[in-house]
Write a protein that holds these residues in place. Structure first.
Motif, PDB file in Angstrom:
ATOM      1  N   PHE A 120      32.660  37.785  35.684  1.00  0.00           N
ATOM      2  CA  PHE A 120      33.913  38.128  35.463  1.00  0.00           C
ATOM      3  C   PHE A 120      34.756  38.430  36.894  1.00  0.00           C
ATOM      4  O   PHE A 120      35.610  37.840  37.110  1.00  0.00           O
TER       5      PHE A 120
ATOM      6  N   ARG B  54      35.526  35.203  38.499  1.00  0.00           N
ATOM      7  CA  ARG B  54      36.339  34.535  37.809  1.00  0.00           C
ATOM      8  C   ARG B  54      37.727  34.889  37.993  1.00  0.00           C
ATOM      9  O   ARG B  54      38.564  34.221  38.213  1.00  0.00           O
ATOM     10  N   LEU B  55      37.780  36.231  37.834  1.00  0.00           N
ATOM     11  CA  LEU B  55      39.043  36.854  38.201  1.00  0.00           C
ATOM     12  C   LEU B  55      39.623  36.640  39.402  1.00  0.00           C
ATOM     13  O   LEU B  55      40.877  36.205  39.720  1.00  0.00           O
TER      14      LEU B  55
ATOM     15  N   SER C 211      40.600  33.222  40.369  1.00  0.00           N
ATOM     16  CA  SER C 211      42.098  32.916  39.599  1.00  0.00           C
ATOM     17  C   SER C 211      43.142  33.347  40.620  1.00  0.00           C
ATOM     18  O   SER C 211      44.104  32.802  40.544  1.00  0.00           O
TER      19      SER C 211
ATOM     20  N   HIS D  97      50.186  43.595  36.417  1.00  0.00           N
ATOM     21  CA  HIS D  97      49.133  44.285  36.437  1.00  0.00           C
ATOM     22  C   HIS D  97      48.930  45.542  35.375  1.00  0.00           C
ATOM     23  O   HIS D  97      49.504  46.093  35.274  1.00  0.00           O
TER      24      HIS D  97
ATOM     25  N   GLN E 170      44.293  39.677  31.810  1.00  0.00           N
ATOM     26  CA  GLN E 170      44.263  40.016  33.396  1.00  0.00           C
ATOM     27  C   GLN E 170      44.154  38.829  34.148  1.00  0.00           C
ATOM     28  O   GLN E 170      44.537  38.797  35.253  1.00  0.00           O
ATOM     29  N   VAL E 171      42.990  38.121  33.890  1.00  0.00           N
ATOM     30  CA  VAL E 171      42.723  36.737  34.538  1.00  0.00           C
ATOM     31  C   VAL E 171      43.783  35.991  34.910  1.00  0.00           C
ATOM     32  O   VAL E 171      43.930  35.096  35.889  1.00  0.00           O
TER      33      VAL E 171
ATOM     34  N   ASP F 180      46.893  38.499  36.695  1.00  0.00           N
ATOM     35  CA  ASP F 180      47.016  39.150  38.135  1.00  0.00           C
ATOM     36  C   ASP F 180      47.298  37.862  39.244  1.00  0.00           C
ATOM     37  O   ASP F 180      46.821  36.827  39.502  1.00  0.00           O
TER      38      ASP F 180
ATOM     39  N   TRP G 124      36.414  45.979  42.932  1.00  0.00           N
ATOM     40  CA  TRP G 124      35.257  45.113  42.798  1.00  0.00           C
ATOM     41  C   TRP G 124      34.192  45.285  43.863  1.00  0.00           C
ATOM     42  O   TRP G 124      32.925  45.068  43.411  1.00  0.00           O
TER      43      TRP G 124
END
Length: 297
Positions: free
Chosen positions: A106, A109-110, A113, A164, A188-189, A192, A206
């Motif tokens: 995750f 991926r976030l 992106s 956000h 979110q993905v 953001d 993170w």
């Protein structure tokens, strides 16, 4: 796989500890005195940052530590580390992924992106204003620079475009419908973006979740960025920070908007570099735990 002799990793441990101690000195001193700080406490309360954990230096994925003059590195006693018969110690990516694989995927991926999007710099920090809009009780025991009526007027004179979720969820009920977006945890993905102060501060979040996979120097870079951003976040807020000796960034004025955007762009660039390094950590983690035939394409 890289192997570091003790002459290489021991100085890095000492430098890391000294830097971490310097970055957290104010918080530790205030905590011992049972004092609160409206600006700095956010990093510890919201993100759950623990100075003792931040102080631990980690070599990162793919690095093994050779024994020193006093024996194997202490990391061998820590979670998600493995020791070899010759005394070398290294981070165990496979063991980490047993517990955190979904999180690692995750996070990659976030962050990937976010990295593909342009930075939006037209929000002017109005999320903090929306958190006190038409509200008698506020999150911080500080006066409002413009008073409640003046604060509400600033909110009503601007378009709010907060992307956000972790900022939007603290909007007052009357401010929710003023936001042009409806960010959720699920979106979110998709929403953001690199100009958002909170998305940039989240590099620290993170890095913390990736734990010992993150080299110590990168972890402190992320924390230091979050600390710097938090100051602007509050300077541009409706709160009066004169008790802390901090000048306001008056985003209700053209000059304040210009200063905010300039600093926002600088933070966007800094966070972009850190985000790329965190993506590399995620990729190295996933690659290290996969057999060659199944490696990431």
């Amino acid at each position: 796989m890289t192997s570091l002799p003790a002459t290489a990793w021991l100085p890095r441990v000492r430098a890391h500890e000294e830097r971490a101690d310097s970055l957290t000195a104010g918080h530790r001193s205030r905590k011992a005195a049972k004092q609160r700080h409206a600006i700095d406490d956010f990093l510890y309360d919201y993100y759950g940052t623990r100075p003792a954990v931040l102080r631990r230096w980690h070599p990162g994925v793919g690095v093994r530590l050779e024994p020193g003059p006093h024996g194997p590195a202490p990391h061998g006693r820590w979670r998600w580390y493995a020791s070899d018969p010759d005394g070398t110690v290294g981070f165990d990516a496979a063991a980490f992924l047993v517990d955190r694989a979904d999180s690692v995927r995750f996070i990659r991926r976030l962050l990937s992106s976010i990295s593909t999007r342009p930075a939006f710099t037209g929000c002017f920090g109005l999320h903090e204003w929306a958190m006190v809009y038409r509200q008698r009780e506020h999150r911080h025991p500080l006066p409002l620079r413009l008073g409640q009526q003046g604060t509400d007027a600033v909110v009503e004179a601007h378009q709010i475009r907060c992307s956000h979720f972790d900022a939007f969820r603290f909007f007052t009920p009357d401010a929710v419908d003023l936001n042009r977006l409806r960010p959720t945890r699920a979106s979110q993905v998709d929403l953001d973006q690199p100009g958002c102060l909170h998305a940039a501060m989240d590099c620290h979040k993170w890095a913390t979740k990736l734990g010992p996979a993150v080299p110590g120097e990168l972890a402190l870079d992320c924390f230091e960025l979050a600390r710097d951003i938090r100051l602007l976040d509050m300077q541009a807020s409706p709160y009066d920070l004169s008790a802390y000796g901090e000048p306001a960034v008056a985003i209700e004025t053209p000059e304040g908007k210009a200063e905010y955007v300039a600093r926002q762009r600088e933070f966007s660039q800094r966070s972009g570099h850190l985000r790329a390094r965190l993506i590399d950590v995620c990729t190295a983690l996933l690659d290290a735990a996969e057999p060659p035939a199944m490696a990431r394409v």
